[in-house]
Design a protein around this motif. Structure first.
Motif, PDB file in Angstrom:
ATOM      1  N   ALA A  28       0.972  -1.212   0.082  1.00  0.00           N
ATOM      2  CA  ALA A  28      -0.034   0.134   0.041  1.00  0.00           C
ATOM      3  C   ALA A  28       0.956   1.384  -0.093  1.00  0.00           C
ATOM      4  CB  ALA A  28      -0.925   0.023   1.357  1.00  0.00           C
ATOM      5  N   TRP A  29       1.640   1.157   0.869  1.00  0.00           N
ATOM      6  CA  TRP A  29       2.776   2.388   0.785  1.00  0.00           C
ATOM      7  C   TRP A  29       3.216   2.809  -0.477  1.00  0.00           C
ATOM      8  CZ3 TRP A  29       7.999   2.070   0.367  1.00  0.00           C
ATOM      9  CH2 TRP A  29       8.577   0.953   0.660  1.00  0.00           C
ATOM     10  N   GLN A  30       3.801   1.650  -1.407  1.00  0.00           N
ATOM     11  CA  GLN A  30       4.690   1.862  -2.614  1.00  0.00           C
ATOM     12  C   GLN A  30       3.658   2.445  -3.515  1.00  0.00           C
ATOM     13  OE1 GLN A  30       5.897  -2.286  -2.841  1.00  0.00           O
ATOM     14  NE2 GLN A  30       7.886  -1.705  -2.784  1.00  0.00           N
ATOM     15  N   LEU A  31       2.510   2.499  -3.412  1.00  0.00           N
ATOM     16  CA  LEU A  31       1.492   3.304  -4.403  1.00  0.00           C
ATOM     17  C   LEU A  31       1.442   4.570  -4.336  1.00  0.00           C
ATOM     18  CD1 LEU A  31      -1.438   0.647  -4.129  1.00  0.00           C
ATOM     19  CD2 LEU A  31       0.438   0.791  -5.877  1.00  0.00           C
ATOM     20  N   ASP A  32       2.011   5.130  -3.117  1.00  0.00           N
ATOM     21  CA  ASP A  32       2.353   6.699  -2.919  1.00  0.00           C
ATOM     22  C   ASP A  32       3.251   7.234  -3.912  1.00  0.00           C
ATOM     23  OD1 ASP A  32       1.879   9.205  -2.219  1.00  0.00           O
ATOM     24  OD2 ASP A  32       2.566   8.888  -0.149  1.00  0.00           O
ATOM     25  N   GLN A  33       2.852   8.143  -4.792  1.00  0.00           N
ATOM     26  CA  GLN A  33       3.791   8.667  -5.834  1.00  0.00           C
ATOM     27  C   GLN A  33       4.313   9.935  -5.356  1.00  0.00           C
ATOM     28  OE1 GLN A  33       4.850   6.925  -8.344  1.00  0.00           O
ATOM     29  NE2 GLN A  33       3.315   5.175  -7.946  1.00  0.00           N
ATOM     30  N   SER A  34       4.250  10.179  -3.970  1.00  0.00           N
ATOM     31  CA  SER A  34       4.624  11.721  -3.519  1.00  0.00           C
ATOM     32  C   SER A  34       6.088  11.431  -3.154  1.00  0.00           C
ATOM     33  CB  SER A  34       3.705  12.029  -2.437  1.00  0.00           C
ATOM     34  OG  SER A  34       3.914  11.235  -1.408  1.00  0.00           O
ATOM     35  N   PRO A  35       6.754  12.695  -3.257  1.00  0.00           N
ATOM     36  CA  PRO A  35       8.178  12.482  -2.824  1.00  0.00           C
ATOM     37  C   PRO A  35       8.465  11.790  -1.588  1.00  0.00           C
ATOM     38  CG  PRO A  35       7.725  14.799  -3.954  1.00  0.00           C
ATOM     39  CD  PRO A  35       6.381  14.120  -3.567  1.00  0.00           C
ATOM     40  N   ILE A  36       7.508  12.146  -0.493  1.00  0.00           N
ATOM     41  CA  ILE A  36       7.552  11.580   0.714  1.00  0.00           C
ATOM     42  C   ILE A  36       7.586  10.011   0.441  1.00  0.00           C
ATOM     43  CG2 ILE A  36       6.501  11.419   3.125  1.00  0.00           C
ATOM     44  CD1 ILE A  36       5.936  14.167   2.812  1.00  0.00           C
ATOM     45  N   GLY A  37       6.513   9.499   0.037  1.00  0.00           N
ATOM     46  CA  GLY A  37       6.320   8.078  -0.176  1.00  0.00           C
ATOM     47  C   GLY A  37       7.552   7.494  -0.905  1.00  0.00           C
ATOM     48  N   ASP A  38       8.181   8.156  -1.865  1.00  0.00           N
ATOM     49  CA  ASP A  38       9.468   7.640  -2.639  1.00  0.00           C
ATOM     50  C   ASP A  38      10.599   7.465  -1.478  1.00  0.00           C
ATOM     51  OD1 ASP A  38       7.952   7.129  -4.674  1.00  0.00           O
ATOM     52  OD2 ASP A  38       8.486   9.097  -5.620  1.00  0.00           O
ATOM     53  N   SER A  39      10.781   8.313  -0.617  1.00  0.00           N
ATOM     54  CA  SER A  39      11.867   8.496   0.348  1.00  0.00           C
ATOM     55  C   SER A  39      11.820   7.337   1.400  1.00  0.00           C
ATOM     56  CB  SER A  39      12.017  10.018   0.670  1.00  0.00           C
ATOM     57  OG  SER A  39      10.964  10.143   1.600  1.00  0.00           O
ATOM     58  N   LEU A  40      10.713   6.833   1.622  1.00  0.00           N
ATOM     59  CA  LEU A  40      10.420   5.962   2.960  1.00  0.00           C
ATOM     60  C   LEU A  40      11.411   4.955   2.941  1.00  0.00           C
ATOM     61  CD1 LEU A  40       6.713   6.490   3.727  1.00  0.00           C
ATOM     62  CD2 LEU A  40       8.522   7.339   4.818  1.00  0.00           C
ATOM     63  N   GLN A  41      11.854   4.245   3.760  1.00  0.00           N
ATOM     64  CA  GLN A  41      12.780   2.997   3.773  1.00  0.00           C
ATOM     65  C   GLN A  41      11.867   2.140   4.522  1.00  0.00           C
ATOM     66  OE1 GLN A  41      16.688   3.614   5.063  1.00  0.00           O
ATOM     67  NE2 GLN A  41      17.238   5.061   3.240  1.00  0.00           N
ATOM     68  N   PRO A  42      11.514   0.821   3.924  1.00  0.00           N
ATOM     69  CA  PRO A  42      10.566  -0.342   4.889  1.00  0.00           C
ATOM     70  C   PRO A  42      11.608  -1.221   5.734  1.00  0.00           C
ATOM     71  CG  PRO A  42      10.924  -0.902   2.528  1.00  0.00           C
ATOM     72  CD  PRO A  42      11.561   0.478   2.542  1.00  0.00           C
ATOM     73  N   SER A  43      10.806  -1.593   6.795  1.00  0.00           N
ATOM     74  CA  SER A  43      11.406  -2.685   7.928  1.00  0.00           C
ATOM     75  C   SER A  43      11.505  -3.831   7.008  1.00  0.00           C
ATOM     76  CB  SER A  43      10.737  -2.534   9.129  1.00  0.00           C
ATOM     77  OG  SER A  43      11.296  -3.580   9.930  1.00  0.00           O
ATOM     78  N   ALA A  44      12.371  -4.743   7.439  1.00  0.00           N
ATOM     79  CA  ALA A  44      12.325  -5.881   7.044  1.00  0.00           C
ATOM     80  C   ALA A  44      11.317  -6.952   7.328  1.00  0.00           C
ATOM     81  CB  ALA A  44      13.953  -6.649   7.024  1.00  0.00           C
ATOM     82  N   ASP A  45      10.663  -6.652   8.515  1.00  0.00           N
ATOM     83  CA  ASP A  45       9.523  -7.637   9.004  1.00  0.00           C
ATOM     84  C   ASP A  45       8.370  -6.846   9.122  1.00  0.00           C
ATOM     85  OD1 ASP A  45      11.657  -9.251   9.986  1.00  0.00           O
ATOM     86  OD2 ASP A  45      11.822  -8.217  12.132  1.00  0.00           O
ATOM     87  N   VAL A  46       7.191  -7.499   9.147  1.00  0.00           N
ATOM     88  CA  VAL A  46       5.889  -7.221   9.081  1.00  0.00           C
ATOM     89  C   VAL A  46       5.430  -7.738  10.356  1.00  0.00           C
ATOM     90  CG1 VAL A  46       3.679  -7.690   8.062  1.00  0.00           C
ATOM     91  CG2 VAL A  46       5.691  -7.251   6.526  1.00  0.00           C
ATOM     92  N   SER A  47       4.625  -6.993  11.036  1.00  0.00           N
ATOM     93  CA  SER A  47       4.019  -7.196  12.248  1.00  0.00           C
ATOM     94  C   SER A  47       2.450  -7.648  11.999  1.00  0.00           C
ATOM     95  CB  SER A  47       4.238  -6.153  13.304  1.00  0.00           C
ATOM     96  OG  SER A  47       5.451  -5.877  13.481  1.00  0.00           O
ATOM     97  N   PHE A  48       2.237  -8.454  12.564  1.00  0.00           N
ATOM     98  CA  PHE A  48       0.783  -9.220  12.456  1.00  0.00           C
ATOM     99  C   PHE A  48       0.103  -8.864  13.893  1.00  0.00           C
ATOM    100  CE2 PHE A  48       2.662 -11.679   9.111  1.00  0.00           C
ATOM    101  CZ  PHE A  48       1.931 -11.483   8.183  1.00  0.00           C
ATOM    102  N   VAL A  49      -1.005  -8.159  13.887  1.00  0.00           N
ATOM    103  CA  VAL A  49      -1.459  -7.738  15.069  1.00  0.00           C
ATOM    104  C   VAL A  49      -2.998  -8.018  15.335  1.00  0.00           C
ATOM    105  CG1 VAL A  49      -2.132  -5.784  16.601  1.00  0.00           C
ATOM    106  CG2 VAL A  49      -0.139  -5.627  15.165  1.00  0.00           C
ATOM    107  N   ALA A  50      -3.182  -8.571  16.452  1.00  0.00           N
ATOM    108  CA  ALA A  50      -4.637  -8.949  16.748  1.00  0.00           C
ATOM    109  C   ALA A  50      -5.113  -8.152  18.190  1.00  0.00           C
ATOM    110  CB  ALA A  50      -4.849 -10.356  17.175  1.00  0.00           C
TER     111      ALA A  50
END
Length: 254
Positions: free
Chosen positions: A129-151
Protein backbone atom coordinates in the motif's frame (compact mmCIF):
# COMPACT_ATOMS: atom_id res chain seq x y z
CA UNK A 1 -15.50 1.32 95.87
CA UNK A 2 -14.63 -2.22 95.03
CA UNK A 3 -12.52 -3.29 92.01
CA UNK A 4 -13.76 -6.30 90.10
CA UNK A 5 -11.10 -8.98 89.74
CA UNK A 6 -11.01 -12.19 87.73
CA UNK A 7 -9.23 -15.37 88.60
CA UNK A 8 -6.29 -16.27 86.34
CA UNK A 9 -8.24 -19.12 84.71
CA UNK A 10 -11.15 -16.84 83.74
CA UNK A 11 -8.78 -14.20 82.33
CA UNK A 12 -7.04 -16.84 80.24
CA UNK A 13 -10.37 -18.04 78.84
CA UNK A 14 -11.32 -14.49 77.79
CA UNK A 15 -8.02 -14.09 75.94
CA UNK A 16 -8.51 -17.37 74.13
CA UNK A 17 -12.05 -16.38 73.12
CA UNK A 18 -10.85 -13.01 71.76
CA UNK A 19 -8.03 -14.67 69.81
CA UNK A 20 -10.45 -17.25 68.37
CA UNK A 21 -12.90 -14.58 67.20
CA UNK A 22 -10.07 -12.60 65.64
CA UNK A 23 -8.83 -15.67 63.75
CA UNK A 24 -12.35 -16.34 62.43
CA UNK A 25 -12.53 -12.79 61.02
CA UNK A 26 -9.13 -13.16 59.32
CA UNK A 27 -10.09 -16.51 57.78
CA UNK A 28 -13.34 -15.03 56.44
CA UNK A 29 -11.43 -12.15 54.83
CA UNK A 30 -8.95 -14.55 53.22
CA UNK A 31 -11.78 -16.72 51.93
CA UNK A 32 -13.59 -13.75 50.36
CA UNK A 33 -10.36 -12.55 48.75
CA UNK A 34 -9.66 -15.97 47.27
CA UNK A 35 -13.20 -16.10 45.85
CA UNK A 36 -12.73 -12.73 44.13
CA UNK A 37 -9.46 -13.89 42.55
CA UNK A 38 -11.09 -17.07 41.30
CA UNK A 39 -13.94 -15.16 39.66
CA UNK A 40 -11.57 -12.93 37.63
CA UNK A 41 -9.71 -14.75 34.85
CA UNK A 42 -6.77 -13.46 32.86
CA UNK A 43 -7.64 -12.65 29.25
CA UNK A 44 -6.08 -15.08 26.80
CA UNK A 45 -5.54 -14.24 23.12
CA UNK A 46 -3.24 -16.12 20.74
CA UNK A 47 -2.13 -15.35 17.19
CA UNK A 48 -0.63 -17.58 14.49
CA UNK A 49 0.19 -16.20 11.02
CA UNK A 50 1.16 -18.46 8.11
CA UNK A 51 1.56 -18.03 4.36
CA UNK A 52 -1.58 -19.16 2.56
CA UNK A 53 0.08 -20.49 -0.60
CA UNK A 54 -0.38 -17.58 -2.98
CA UNK A 55 2.32 -14.91 -2.70
CA UNK A 56 1.25 -12.03 -0.48
CA UNK A 57 -1.64 -13.97 1.08
CA UNK A 58 -1.49 -14.90 4.77
CA UNK A 59 -3.84 -16.87 6.99
CA UNK A 60 -4.26 -15.72 10.60
CA UNK A 61 -5.93 -17.73 13.37
CA UNK A 62 -5.99 -17.94 17.14
CA UNK A 63 -7.84 -18.85 20.30
CA UNK A 64 -9.24 -16.73 23.11
CA UNK A 65 -11.41 -16.91 26.21
CA UNK A 66 -13.29 -13.76 25.22
CA UNK A 67 -17.06 -14.17 24.81
CA UNK A 68 -18.38 -15.42 21.49
CA UNK A 69 -19.22 -12.74 18.90
CA UNK A 70 -16.51 -10.47 20.33
CA UNK A 71 -14.87 -8.42 17.59
CA UNK A 72 -11.12 -8.69 17.06
CA UNK A 73 -9.26 -6.40 14.66
CA UNK A 74 -6.38 -8.07 12.85
CA UNK A 75 -3.89 -6.21 10.68
CA UNK A 76 -0.54 -6.53 8.91
CA UNK A 77 1.77 -3.55 9.52
CA UNK A 78 5.18 -2.71 8.09
CA UNK A 79 7.23 -0.06 9.87
CA UNK A 80 8.79 2.67 7.75
CA UNK A 81 11.39 5.31 8.43
CA UNK A 82 12.84 8.36 6.75
CA UNK A 83 16.47 8.33 5.59
CA UNK A 84 17.18 11.46 7.63
CA UNK A 85 14.94 11.40 10.68
CA UNK A 86 16.48 14.63 11.99
CA UNK A 87 14.89 16.58 9.16
CA UNK A 88 11.47 16.01 10.72
CA UNK A 89 12.71 17.03 14.19
CA UNK A 90 10.83 14.17 15.88
CA UNK A 91 12.81 11.00 16.45
CA UNK A 92 9.93 9.43 18.37
CA UNK A 93 7.67 9.58 15.30
CA UNK A 94 7.88 6.42 13.23
CA UNK A 95 5.58 6.08 10.21
CA UNK A 96 4.04 2.78 9.30
CA UNK A 97 1.81 1.31 6.64
CA UNK A 98 -1.24 -0.90 7.22
CA UNK A 99 -0.93 -3.45 4.43
CA UNK A 100 -4.33 -5.01 5.13
CA UNK A 101 -6.88 -5.08 7.94
CA UNK A 102 -9.96 -7.11 8.82
CA UNK A 103 -12.46 -7.37 11.68
CA UNK A 104 -13.49 -10.88 12.74
CA UNK A 105 -15.76 -12.32 15.41
CA UNK A 106 -15.00 -15.01 17.95
CA UNK A 107 -16.77 -18.33 17.36
CA UNK A 108 -16.49 -21.10 19.96
CA UNK A 109 -13.34 -19.56 21.39
CA UNK A 110 -11.62 -19.35 17.98
CA UNK A 111 -11.12 -16.75 15.29
CA UNK A 112 -9.53 -16.67 11.83
CA UNK A 113 -8.88 -14.19 9.02
CA UNK A 114 -7.12 -13.90 5.66
CA UNK A 115 -5.00 -10.85 4.79
CA UNK A 116 -3.66 -9.88 1.38
CA UNK A 117 -0.45 -7.88 1.71
CA UNK A 118 0.02 -7.21 -2.02
CA UNK A 119 -1.86 -4.99 -4.43
CA UNK A 120 -1.68 -4.63 -8.21
CA UNK A 121 -0.35 -1.28 -9.38
CA UNK A 122 -1.67 0.35 -12.58
CA UNK A 123 1.42 -0.91 -14.43
CA UNK A 124 0.72 -4.50 -13.33
CA UNK A 125 3.54 -4.83 -10.78
CA UNK A 126 2.76 -6.12 -7.28
CA UNK A 127 3.13 -3.43 -4.64
CA UNK A 128 2.34 -2.79 -1.01
CA UNK A 129 0.00 0.00 0.00
CA UNK A 130 2.74 2.51 0.88
CA UNK A 131 4.52 1.85 -2.45
CA UNK A 132 1.50 3.14 -4.40
CA UNK A 133 2.13 6.63 -3.01
CA UNK A 134 3.78 8.62 -5.81
CA UNK A 135 4.61 11.64 -3.66
CA UNK A 136 8.24 12.56 -2.83
CA UNK A 137 7.66 11.53 0.80
CA UNK A 138 6.44 8.08 -0.24
CA UNK A 139 9.46 7.56 -2.51
CA UNK A 140 11.90 8.42 0.29
CA UNK A 141 10.54 5.97 2.87
CA UNK A 142 12.65 2.97 3.79
CA UNK A 143 10.70 -0.16 4.82
CA UNK A 144 11.51 -2.48 7.68
CA UNK A 145 12.47 -6.06 6.86
CA UNK A 146 9.73 -7.45 9.16
CA UNK A 147 5.94 -7.31 8.99
CA UNK A 148 4.01 -7.25 12.26
CA UNK A 149 0.74 -9.17 12.46
CA UNK A 150 -1.47 -7.69 15.16
CA UNK A 151 -4.65 -8.95 16.84
CA UNK A 152 -6.39 -6.33 18.98
CA UNK A 153 -9.50 -6.42 21.15
CA UNK A 154 -10.97 -3.01 22.04
CA UNK A 155 -13.94 -3.19 24.43
CA UNK A 156 -14.90 0.40 23.58
CA UNK A 157 -15.30 -0.37 19.86
CA UNK A 158 -17.56 -3.42 20.07
CA UNK A 159 -20.63 -3.33 17.82
CA UNK A 160 -23.87 -5.25 18.44
CA UNK A 161 -24.31 -8.63 16.78
CA UNK A 162 -26.63 -9.34 13.86
CA UNK A 163 -29.37 -10.10 16.38
CA UNK A 164 -28.68 -6.65 17.90
CA UNK A 165 -27.32 -8.21 21.08
CA UNK A 166 -24.75 -6.35 23.14
CA UNK A 167 -21.57 -8.25 23.97
CA UNK A 168 -20.94 -8.53 27.70
CA UNK A 169 -17.23 -7.69 27.92
CA UNK A 170 -15.48 -9.16 30.96
CA UNK A 171 -13.06 -7.18 33.11
CA UNK A 172 -9.72 -7.12 31.33
CA UNK A 173 -6.89 -8.54 33.41
CA UNK A 174 -3.61 -10.25 32.59
CA UNK A 175 -0.26 -9.63 30.93
CA UNK A 176 -1.80 -8.89 27.52
CA UNK A 177 -3.82 -5.93 28.81
CA UNK A 178 -2.58 -2.48 27.82
CA UNK A 179 -3.93 1.02 28.35
CA UNK A 180 -4.43 4.00 26.07
CA UNK A 181 -3.38 7.54 26.95
CA UNK A 182 -6.91 8.06 28.29
CA UNK A 183 -6.63 5.03 30.56
CA UNK A 184 -8.92 2.75 28.53
CA UNK A 185 -7.86 -0.94 28.60
CA UNK A 186 -7.43 -3.10 25.52
CA UNK A 187 -5.85 -6.44 24.61
CA UNK A 188 -3.11 -6.74 22.00
CA UNK A 189 -0.91 -9.57 20.74
CA UNK A 190 1.75 -9.28 18.02
CA UNK A 191 3.75 -11.67 15.88
CA UNK A 192 6.54 -10.50 13.53
CA UNK A 193 7.86 -12.26 10.45
CA UNK A 194 10.55 -11.36 7.93
CA UNK A 195 8.68 -10.86 4.68
CA UNK A 196 10.38 -9.45 1.56
CA UNK A 197 8.85 -6.77 -0.62
CA UNK A 198 6.58 -7.83 -3.51
CA UNK A 199 8.10 -9.02 -6.76
CA UNK A 200 6.67 -9.95 -10.15
CA UNK A 201 3.79 -8.58 -12.13
CA UNK A 202 0.61 -9.59 -13.90
CA UNK A 203 -1.45 -8.23 -16.75
CA UNK A 204 -2.34 -4.62 -15.90
CA UNK A 205 -6.00 -4.24 -15.01
CA UNK A 206 -8.24 -2.60 -17.56
CA UNK A 207 -9.25 0.85 -16.34
CA UNK A 208 -12.91 1.45 -17.09
CA UNK A 209 -14.37 4.96 -17.48
CA UNK A 210 -16.44 4.49 -14.32
CA UNK A 211 -13.25 3.71 -12.39
CA UNK A 212 -11.83 7.17 -13.06
CA UNK A 213 -12.49 10.26 -10.97
CA UNK A 214 -14.08 8.23 -8.11
CA UNK A 215 -16.74 6.83 -10.42
CA UNK A 216 -17.53 10.05 -12.24
CA UNK A 217 -15.37 9.31 -15.28
CA UNK A 218 -12.94 11.67 -16.93
CA UNK A 219 -15.29 14.17 -18.65
CA UNK A 220 -18.49 13.93 -16.68
CA UNK A 221 -17.77 17.25 -15.02
CA UNK A 222 -17.53 18.97 -18.44
CA UNK A 223 -20.40 19.98 -20.71
CA UNK A 224 -20.28 18.28 -24.12
CA UNK A 225 -18.95 20.65 -26.75
CA UNK A 226 -21.15 21.56 -29.76
CA UNK A 227 -19.85 21.39 -33.32
CA UNK A 228 -18.97 24.80 -34.82
CA UNK A 229 -21.62 26.47 -37.00
CA UNK A 230 -20.54 27.41 -40.53
CA UNK A 231 -20.69 31.17 -41.25
CA UNK A 232 -22.52 30.93 -44.60
CA UNK A 233 -25.45 28.92 -43.32
CA UNK A 234 -28.71 30.85 -43.14
CA UNK A 235 -30.66 30.63 -39.92
CA UNK A 236 -33.68 28.40 -40.18
CA UNK A 237 -36.93 30.13 -41.07
CA UNK A 238 -39.50 30.29 -38.35
CA UNK A 239 -42.67 28.49 -39.12
CA UNK A 240 -45.92 30.19 -38.10
CA UNK A 241 -49.57 29.43 -38.45
CA UNK A 242 -50.57 33.08 -38.98
CA UNK A 243 -52.30 33.86 -42.33
CA UNK A 244 -54.45 36.65 -43.88
CA UNK A 245 -56.85 34.27 -45.53
CA UNK A 246 -60.54 34.66 -44.57
CA UNK A 247 -61.92 32.32 -41.95
CA UNK A 248 -63.72 29.22 -42.99
CA UNK A 249 -67.37 28.78 -42.01
CA UNK A 250 -66.35 25.95 -39.67
CA UNK A 251 -64.02 28.26 -37.75
CA UNK A 252 -66.76 30.70 -36.72
CA UNK A 253 -67.95 30.55 -33.10
CA UNK A 254 -71.25 28.80 -32.78
Amino acid sequence: MFCQSYPPSALKMRRLSFFRNWMIVVLLLLWCTSCSFQDSEDINLTLNAQAAGRPGLYSLSGTTNLPDQSQITVAAIRDLRFPDQAVYRDESYSPYSILDRQVVRVEDGKWQATLNLWQVAPDGYFREAWQLDQSPIGDSLQPSADVSFVALFDPQGQLPTVENQTIQTPELEGQLVRFTNEGQPYVKVTQSQRIPLPTGRKTPPVVKPEDRNWGWGTQRYELPSKPPTPGNVRPPTLKTEQTNQPLLPSEFLR
